[in-house]
Scaffold this active site. Structure first.
Site, PDB file in Angstrom:
ATOM      1  N   ARG A 144      47.996 -56.439   9.731  1.00  0.00           N
ATOM      2  CA  ARG A 144      47.800 -54.996   9.563  1.00  0.00           C
ATOM      3  C   ARG A 144      47.752 -54.605   8.091  1.00  0.00           C
ATOM      4  O   ARG A 144      47.570 -53.424   7.783  1.00  0.00           O
ATOM      5  CB  ARG A 144      48.960 -54.258  10.211  1.00  0.00           C
ATOM      6  CG  ARG A 144      48.637 -53.565  11.509  1.00  0.00           C
ATOM      7  CD  ARG A 144      49.944 -53.033  12.028  1.00  0.00           C
ATOM      8  NE  ARG A 144      49.831 -51.972  12.950  1.00  0.00           N
ATOM      9  CZ  ARG A 144      50.001 -52.106  14.264  1.00  0.00           C
ATOM     10  NH1 ARG A 144      50.193 -53.282  14.800  1.00  0.00           N
ATOM     11  NH2 ARG A 144      49.964 -51.049  15.032  1.00  0.00           N
TER      12      ARG A 144
ATOM     13  N   ARG B 171      50.759 -42.603  12.470  1.00  0.00           N
ATOM     14  CA  ARG B 171      50.294 -43.984  12.680  1.00  0.00           C
ATOM     15  C   ARG B 171      48.792 -44.096  12.433  1.00  0.00           C
ATOM     16  O   ARG B 171      48.304 -45.080  11.895  1.00  0.00           O
ATOM     17  CB  ARG B 171      50.658 -44.453  14.091  1.00  0.00           C
ATOM     18  CG  ARG B 171      52.117 -44.913  14.158  1.00  0.00           C
ATOM     19  CD  ARG B 171      52.676 -44.908  15.568  1.00  0.00           C
ATOM     20  NE  ARG B 171      51.874 -45.611  16.526  1.00  0.00           N
ATOM     21  CZ  ARG B 171      51.852 -45.325  17.840  1.00  0.00           C
ATOM     22  NH1 ARG B 171      52.589 -44.362  18.317  1.00  0.00           N
ATOM     23  NH2 ARG B 171      51.094 -46.028  18.647  1.00  0.00           N
TER      24      ARG B 171
ATOM     25  N   ARG C 249      50.251 -42.438  27.269  1.00  0.00           N
ATOM     26  CA  ARG C 249      50.737 -43.766  27.698  1.00  0.00           C
ATOM     27  C   ARG C 249      52.073 -43.684  28.427  1.00  0.00           C
ATOM     28  O   ARG C 249      52.975 -42.980  27.985  1.00  0.00           O
ATOM     29  CB  ARG C 249      50.951 -44.655  26.463  1.00  0.00           C
ATOM     30  CG  ARG C 249      49.709 -45.329  25.999  1.00  0.00           C
ATOM     31  CD  ARG C 249      50.015 -46.566  25.189  1.00  0.00           C
ATOM     32  NE  ARG C 249      50.483 -46.256  23.861  1.00  0.00           N
ATOM     33  CZ  ARG C 249      50.022 -46.866  22.754  1.00  0.00           C
ATOM     34  NH1 ARG C 249      49.083 -47.773  22.852  1.00  0.00           N
ATOM     35  NH2 ARG C 249      50.519 -46.565  21.578  1.00  0.00           N
TER      36      ARG C 249
ATOM     37  N   ARG D  83      56.922 -44.374  25.118  1.00  0.00           N
ATOM     38  CA  ARG D  83      57.381 -44.973  23.861  1.00  0.00           C
ATOM     39  C   ARG D  83      57.870 -43.894  22.907  1.00  0.00           C
ATOM     40  O   ARG D  83      57.231 -42.853  22.791  1.00  0.00           O
ATOM     41  CB  ARG D  83      56.210 -45.726  23.203  1.00  0.00           C
ATOM     42  CG  ARG D  83      56.168 -47.193  23.535  1.00  0.00           C
ATOM     43  CD  ARG D  83      54.877 -47.831  23.110  1.00  0.00           C
ATOM     44  NE  ARG D  83      54.569 -47.696  21.685  1.00  0.00           N
ATOM     45  CZ  ARG D  83      53.572 -48.317  21.084  1.00  0.00           C
ATOM     46  NH1 ARG D  83      52.784 -49.120  21.775  1.00  0.00           N
ATOM     47  NH2 ARG D  83      53.344 -48.143  19.802  1.00  0.00           N
TER      48      ARG D  83
HETATM   49  N1  LIG Z   1      51.592 -56.335  11.781  1.00  0.00           N
HETATM   50  C1  LIG Z   1      52.477 -55.336  11.646  1.00  0.00           C
HETATM   51  N2  LIG Z   1      52.924 -54.984  10.408  1.00  0.00           N
HETATM   52  C2  LIG Z   1      53.826 -54.001  10.237  1.00  0.00           C
HETATM   53  N3  LIG Z   1      54.337 -53.286  11.257  1.00  0.00           N
HETATM   54  C3  LIG Z   1      53.948 -53.589  12.519  1.00  0.00           C
HETATM   55  C4  LIG Z   1      53.016 -54.633  12.767  1.00  0.00           C
HETATM   56  N4  LIG Z   1      52.817 -54.725  14.104  1.00  0.00           N
HETATM   57  C5  LIG Z   1      53.592 -53.772  14.664  1.00  0.00           C
HETATM   58  N5  LIG Z   1      54.269 -53.087  13.713  1.00  0.00           N
HETATM   59  C6  LIG Z   1      55.227 -51.975  13.935  1.00  0.00           C
HETATM   60  O1  LIG Z   1      55.351 -51.737  15.327  1.00  0.00           O
HETATM   61  C7  LIG Z   1      54.849 -50.441  15.683  1.00  0.00           C
HETATM   62  C8  LIG Z   1      54.189 -50.496  17.020  1.00  0.00           C
HETATM   63  O2  LIG Z   1      53.088 -51.375  16.952  1.00  0.00           O
HETATM   64  P1  LIG Z   1      51.938 -51.384  18.077  1.00  0.00           P
HETATM   65  O3  LIG Z   1      52.567 -51.458  19.415  1.00  0.00           O
HETATM   66  O4  LIG Z   1      50.975 -52.436  17.702  1.00  0.00           O
HETATM   67  O5  LIG Z   1      51.366 -49.927  17.926  1.00  0.00           O
HETATM   68  P2  LIG Z   1      49.953 -49.215  17.867  1.00  0.00           P
HETATM   69  O6  LIG Z   1      49.853 -48.542  19.208  1.00  0.00           O
HETATM   70  O7  LIG Z   1      50.196 -48.230  16.755  1.00  0.00           O
HETATM   71  O8  LIG Z   1      48.823 -50.148  17.597  1.00  0.00           O
HETATM   72  C9  LIG Z   1      53.942 -50.044  14.517  1.00  0.00           C
HETATM   73  O9  LIG Z   1      53.813 -48.653  14.379  1.00  0.00           O
HETATM   74  C10 LIG Z   1      54.702 -50.660  13.338  1.00  0.00           C
HETATM   75  O10 LIG Z   1      55.829 -49.894  12.986  1.00  0.00           O
END
Ligand SMILES: Nc1ncnc2c1ncn2[C@@H]1O[C@H](COP(=O)(O)OP(=O)(O)O)[C@@H](O)[C@H]1O
Length: 288
Positions: free
Chosen positions: A145, A234, A179, A223
């Site tokens: 990310r 986000r 969701r 969530r």
């Molecule tokens: N690769 C990553 N680097 C940094 N933070 C992450 C990463 N993957 C997940 N997170 C953290 O977990 C949270 C939830 O991630 P995710 O379920 O992938 O959410 P989204 O629906 O925003 O894609 C993110 O908002 C972040 O805080």
């Protein structure tokens, strides 16, 4: 040794034990055609685990709410490779009540990214566990990310393909807020009904809700980071920090852009087509 270098070492050790090679030279030019050719030329059009030991090592990119988890999960079941979502790893760590939990809650519930160190530690651990269980290949969802994460990953594995899922911005917020998850069976649902006019004479986009069965209705949870305010943050973070990752892979000829045309019934067959994977439903109906 810093936590980061320990994490990189762990990641690198996992990769070398798994016999992954450092990324081969890839085309310099950003080109959707290159990614399409990559898909078309791959193992005669099949992404199954090859006899030569080759396997799927894919990444899913895309904004919050785009459906990375849904499509990565479906592909993982179809291809027999693990679906590793760093968001799930973060949520497991949050639920564990360990020392990390409080620190993570502060970050995640404000829509910020967890540090590269923490996320690489969580991912390294998950890959090591997978290795112990004999897992081969992976579909990563939500990682990398940041450019730094992408560089680390590129240094230790050979990512075959990066699928960049895209959906109109108006739909993303509604999809996140809609969701729901069943706290008992773990099923994922969405109560949002999305119906958006076509852009510049384009087709209208309709995404019907994915409602839970009656037995799950009273057990639905949302969530903590799926509130309007946090989702907006986000999305902002995605545009700032994650979009450059798209460019990182585009420049390496690994990015396959996929615009979701609508809900799952419409999008899934088209995604399989874009990936040159035969739709098992078509196979079954042809055989019938
Ligand atoms: N690769 C990553 N680097 C940094 N933070 C992450 C990463 N993957 C997940 N997170 C953290 O977990 C949270 C939830 O991630 P995710 O379920 O992938 O959410 P989204 O629906 O925003 O894609 C993110 O908002 C972040 O805080």
């Amino acid at each position: 040794m810093s936590a980061m270098s320990r994490a990189i070492r762990a990641c690198a050790a996992t990769a070398s034990r798994r016999n992954l090679s450092v990324a081969a030279a890839s085309p310099k030019e950003a080109s959707a055609a290159a990614a399409a050719a990559l898909v078309a030329g791959r193992r005669g059009g099949s992404w199954d685990r090859g006899e030569d030991g080759s396997r799927v090592q894919w990444v899913f990119l895309g904004c919050p709410g785009v459906g990375k988890g849904t499509y990565a999960g479906r592909l993982s079941r179809m291809l027999g490779v693990p679906h590793i979502a760093t968001g799930d790893l973060v949520r497991d760590a949050l639920a564990s009540q360990g020392p990390l939990s409080k620190q993570l809650a502060e970050i995640v519930n404000h829509g910020k990214l967890v540090s590269d160190e923490i996320i690489i530690n969580l991912l390294s651990k998950r890959l090591e566990e997978g290795e112990e269980n004999g897992e081969l290949g992976f579909i990563l969802d939500g990682f990398p990310r940041t450019i730094r994460q992408a560089e680390i990953l590129e240094g230790v594995t050979d990512i075959d393909l990066v699928i960049n899922l895209k959906l109109r911005e108006e739909a993303l917020l509604a999809k996140c807020i809609g969701r729901r998850k069943c706290s008992q069976c773990g099923g994922n649902f969405n109560v949002a009904s999305i119906d958006i006019e076509g852009e510049n004479g384009g087709p209208r986009m309709y995404m019907p809700p994915l409602l839970p069965p009656a037995e799950c209705e009273s057990k639905l949870i949302t969530r903590a980071d799926d509130t309007e305010e946090v989702v907006k943050e986000r999305l902002r973070v995605y545009h700032d920090l994650c979009e450059p990752v798209e460019e990182f892979y585009r420049a390496r000829g690994k990015l396959l852009e996929f615009n979701l045309p609508g809900g799952i019934p419409e999008s899934w067959p088209k995604l399989l087509q874009a990936l040159n994977i035969e739709d098992p439903d078509n196979k079954r109906s042809a055989a019938a």
